[in-house]
Design a protein around this motif. Structure first.
Motif, PDB file in Angstrom:
ATOM      1  N   ALA A  43       0.827  -1.201   0.000  1.00 57.32           N
ATOM      2  CA  ALA A  43       0.000   0.000   0.000  1.00 57.32           C
ATOM      3  C   ALA A  43       0.866   1.258   0.000  1.00 57.32           C
ATOM      4  CB  ALA A  43      -0.937   0.006   1.206  1.00 57.32           C
ATOM      5  N   ARG A  44       1.931   1.261   0.787  1.00 56.04           N
ATOM      6  CA  ARG A  44       2.822   2.431   0.821  1.00 56.04           C
ATOM      7  C   ARG A  44       3.553   2.610  -0.503  1.00 56.04           C
ATOM      8  NH1 ARG A  44       4.154   4.031   6.459  1.00 56.04           N
ATOM      9  NH2 ARG A  44       2.705   2.843   7.724  1.00 56.04           N
ATOM     10  N   PHE A  45       3.993   1.503  -1.074  1.00 56.08           N
ATOM     11  CA  PHE A  45       4.686   1.568  -2.358  1.00 56.08           C
ATOM     12  C   PHE A  45       3.744   2.049  -3.457  1.00 56.08           C
ATOM     13  CE2 PHE A  45       6.297  -0.457  -6.272  1.00 56.08           C
ATOM     14  CZ  PHE A  45       7.541   0.158  -6.318  1.00 56.08           C
ATOM     15  N   LEU A  46       2.512   1.553  -3.460  1.00 60.71           N
ATOM     16  CA  LEU A  46       1.526   1.985  -4.455  1.00 60.71           C
ATOM     17  C   LEU A  46       1.202   3.466  -4.281  1.00 60.71           C
ATOM     18  CD1 LEU A  46      -0.281   1.010  -6.784  1.00 60.71           C
ATOM     19  CD2 LEU A  46      -2.040   0.534  -5.077  1.00 60.71           C
ATOM     20  N   PHE A  47       1.082   3.927  -3.038  1.00 57.26           N
ATOM     21  CA  PHE A  47       0.816   5.340  -2.791  1.00 57.26           C
ATOM     22  C   PHE A  47       1.966   6.193  -3.290  1.00 57.26           C
ATOM     23  CE2 PHE A  47       0.813   9.236  -0.329  1.00 57.26           C
ATOM     24  CZ  PHE A  47      -0.505   9.634  -0.431  1.00 57.26           C
ATOM     25  N   LEU A  48       3.204   5.772  -3.030  1.00 58.23           N
ATOM     26  CA  LEU A  48       4.362   6.528  -3.502  1.00 58.23           C
ATOM     27  C   LEU A  48       4.418   6.568  -5.023  1.00 58.23           C
ATOM     28  CD1 LEU A  48       7.240   5.583  -1.052  1.00 58.23           C
ATOM     29  CD2 LEU A  48       6.275   7.830  -1.476  1.00 58.23           C
ATOM     30  N   GLY A  68       1.834  11.425 -20.940  1.00 58.00           N
ATOM     31  CA  GLY A  68       1.038  11.961 -19.840  1.00 58.00           C
ATOM     32  C   GLY A  68      -0.316  11.297 -19.740  1.00 58.00           C
ATOM     33  N   ILE A  69      -0.946  11.058 -20.875  1.00 63.37           N
ATOM     34  CA  ILE A  69      -2.257  10.403 -20.881  1.00 63.37           C
ATOM     35  C   ILE A  69      -2.113   8.937 -20.475  1.00 63.37           C
ATOM     36  CG2 ILE A  69      -4.204   9.726 -22.335  1.00 63.37           C
ATOM     37  CD1 ILE A  69      -3.812  12.306 -23.882  1.00 63.37           C
ATOM     38  N   ILE A  70      -1.077   8.290 -20.962  1.00 63.67           N
ATOM     39  CA  ILE A  70      -0.861   6.885 -20.609  1.00 63.67           C
ATOM     40  C   ILE A  70      -0.594   6.746 -19.111  1.00 63.67           C
ATOM     41  CG2 ILE A  70       0.692   4.926 -20.939  1.00 63.67           C
ATOM     42  CD1 ILE A  70       0.928   5.858 -23.880  1.00 63.67           C
ATOM     43  N   ILE A  71       0.203   7.647 -18.546  1.00 64.30           N
ATOM     44  CA  ILE A  71       0.441   7.624 -17.094  1.00 64.30           C
ATOM     45  C   ILE A  71      -0.883   7.809 -16.356  1.00 64.30           C
ATOM     46  CG2 ILE A  71       1.522   8.851 -15.171  1.00 64.30           C
ATOM     47  CD1 ILE A  71       3.892   9.437 -17.041  1.00 64.30           C
ATOM     48  N   TYR A  72      -1.719   8.718 -16.851  1.00 61.87           N
ATOM     49  CA  TYR A  72      -3.012   8.938 -16.207  1.00 61.87           C
ATOM     50  C   TYR A  72      -3.870   7.675 -16.243  1.00 61.87           C
ATOM     51  CZ  TYR A  72      -7.747  10.324 -15.311  1.00 61.87           C
ATOM     52  OH  TYR A  72      -9.020  10.367 -14.801  1.00 61.87           O
ATOM     53  N   PHE A  73      -3.858   6.957 -17.352  1.00 64.20           N
ATOM     54  CA  PHE A  73      -4.641   5.720 -17.442  1.00 64.20           C
ATOM     55  C   PHE A  73      -4.207   4.721 -16.372  1.00 64.20           C
ATOM     56  CE2 PHE A  73      -5.432   6.416 -22.252  1.00 64.20           C
ATOM     57  CZ  PHE A  73      -6.492   7.244 -21.961  1.00 64.20           C
ATOM     58  N   PHE A  74      -2.909   4.657 -16.091  1.00 63.87           N
ATOM     59  CA  PHE A  74      -2.425   3.763 -15.039  1.00 63.87           C
ATOM     60  C   PHE A  74      -2.750   4.290 -13.640  1.00 63.87           C
ATOM     61  CE2 PHE A  74       0.374   2.164 -18.445  1.00 63.87           C
ATOM     62  CZ  PHE A  74       0.113   0.816 -18.301  1.00 63.87           C
ATOM     63  N   GLN A  75      -3.013   5.583 -13.522  1.00 62.71           N
ATOM     64  CA  GLN A  75      -3.317   6.184 -12.224  1.00 62.71           C
ATOM     65  C   GLN A  75      -4.771   6.003 -11.801  1.00 62.71           C
ATOM     66  OE1 GLN A  75      -2.546  10.298 -12.685  1.00 62.71           O
ATOM     67  NE2 GLN A  75      -0.351  10.141 -12.339  1.00 62.71           N
ATOM     68  N   VAL A  76      -5.647   5.694 -12.692  1.00 57.52           N
ATOM     69  CA  VAL A  76      -7.084   5.737 -12.396  1.00 57.52           C
ATOM     70  C   VAL A  76      -7.451   4.848 -11.214  1.00 57.52           C
ATOM     71  CG1 VAL A  76      -9.386   5.225 -13.285  1.00 57.52           C
ATOM     72  CG2 VAL A  76      -7.750   6.430 -14.714  1.00 57.52           C
ATOM     73  N   LEU A  77      -7.047   3.599 -11.232  1.00 59.54           N
ATOM     74  CA  LEU A  77      -7.406   2.703 -10.130  1.00 59.54           C
ATOM     75  C   LEU A  77      -6.777   3.125  -8.802  1.00 59.54           C
ATOM     76  CD1 LEU A  77      -9.023   0.251  -9.302  1.00 59.54           C
ATOM     77  CD2 LEU A  77      -7.061  -1.165  -9.902  1.00 59.54           C
ATOM     78  N   PRO A  78      -5.458   3.437  -8.753  1.00 59.41           N
ATOM     79  CA  PRO A  78      -4.922   3.929  -7.473  1.00 59.41           C
ATOM     80  C   PRO A  78      -5.552   5.233  -7.011  1.00 59.41           C
ATOM     81  CG  PRO A  78      -3.131   3.194  -8.876  1.00 59.41           C
ATOM     82  CD  PRO A  78      -4.379   3.161  -9.702  1.00 59.41           C
ATOM     83  N   ARG A  79      -5.975   6.089  -7.938  1.00 58.45           N
ATOM     84  CA  ARG A  79      -6.650   7.328  -7.546  1.00 58.45           C
ATOM     85  C   ARG A  79      -7.949   7.015  -6.808  1.00 58.45           C
ATOM     86  NH1 ARG A  79      -6.052  12.542 -10.300  1.00 58.45           N
ATOM     87  NH2 ARG A  79      -4.156  12.520 -11.513  1.00 58.45           N
TER      88      ARG A  79
END
Length: 129
Positions: A43-48, A68-79
């Protein structure tokens, strides 16, 4: 469309700045002599990763680059897991307005706005890149 990417970049950078103290605390926790379970480490690693990727997505979206858009796509679930929404800074009004359960009202709205951003990001990616 490029103006939308720059607005998204600003929102990501603003989220990075608002989360700076939390991210720095999570980073420091790895260098202290504490014992963690594997779930806490994950959880800490995913948050970082999310916190640092906010900075990189802000940079790449401001340029604007496809990365930037591709990074955002990977961020959606952790967000969604960590409740780090693009317009989450609006939740600070709950400190100034005395409405019961305001956060419970705002969270579904933030999730809806985040899904709209995902939709717009996908359309921008198809159109520009």
């Amino acid at each position: 469309m490029k103006w939308a990417l720059r607005v998204f970049a600003f929102l990501d950078f603003f989220s990075f700045v608002l989360m700076f103290e939390q991210g720095f605390d999570q980073l420091q926790s790895f260098f202290q002599n504490q014992t963690f379970t594997i779930n806490e480490i994950f959880a800490r690693f995913l948050f970082l990763l999310l916190w640092l990727s906010l900075l990189f997505s802000a940079i790449f979206l401001a340029i604007p680059k496809k990365a930037g858009i591709i990074i955002y796509f990977f961020q959606v679930l952790p967000r969604i897991i960590f409740l780090v929404f693009s317009v989450g800074f609006i939740s600070y009004i709950s400190h100034y307005v005395a409405i019961n359960n305001l956060d419970q009202i705002l969270i579904p709205i933030f999730i809806f706005i985040e899904m709209l951003r995902l939709y717009f990001s996908y359309n921008i990616k198809k159109e520009l890149f």
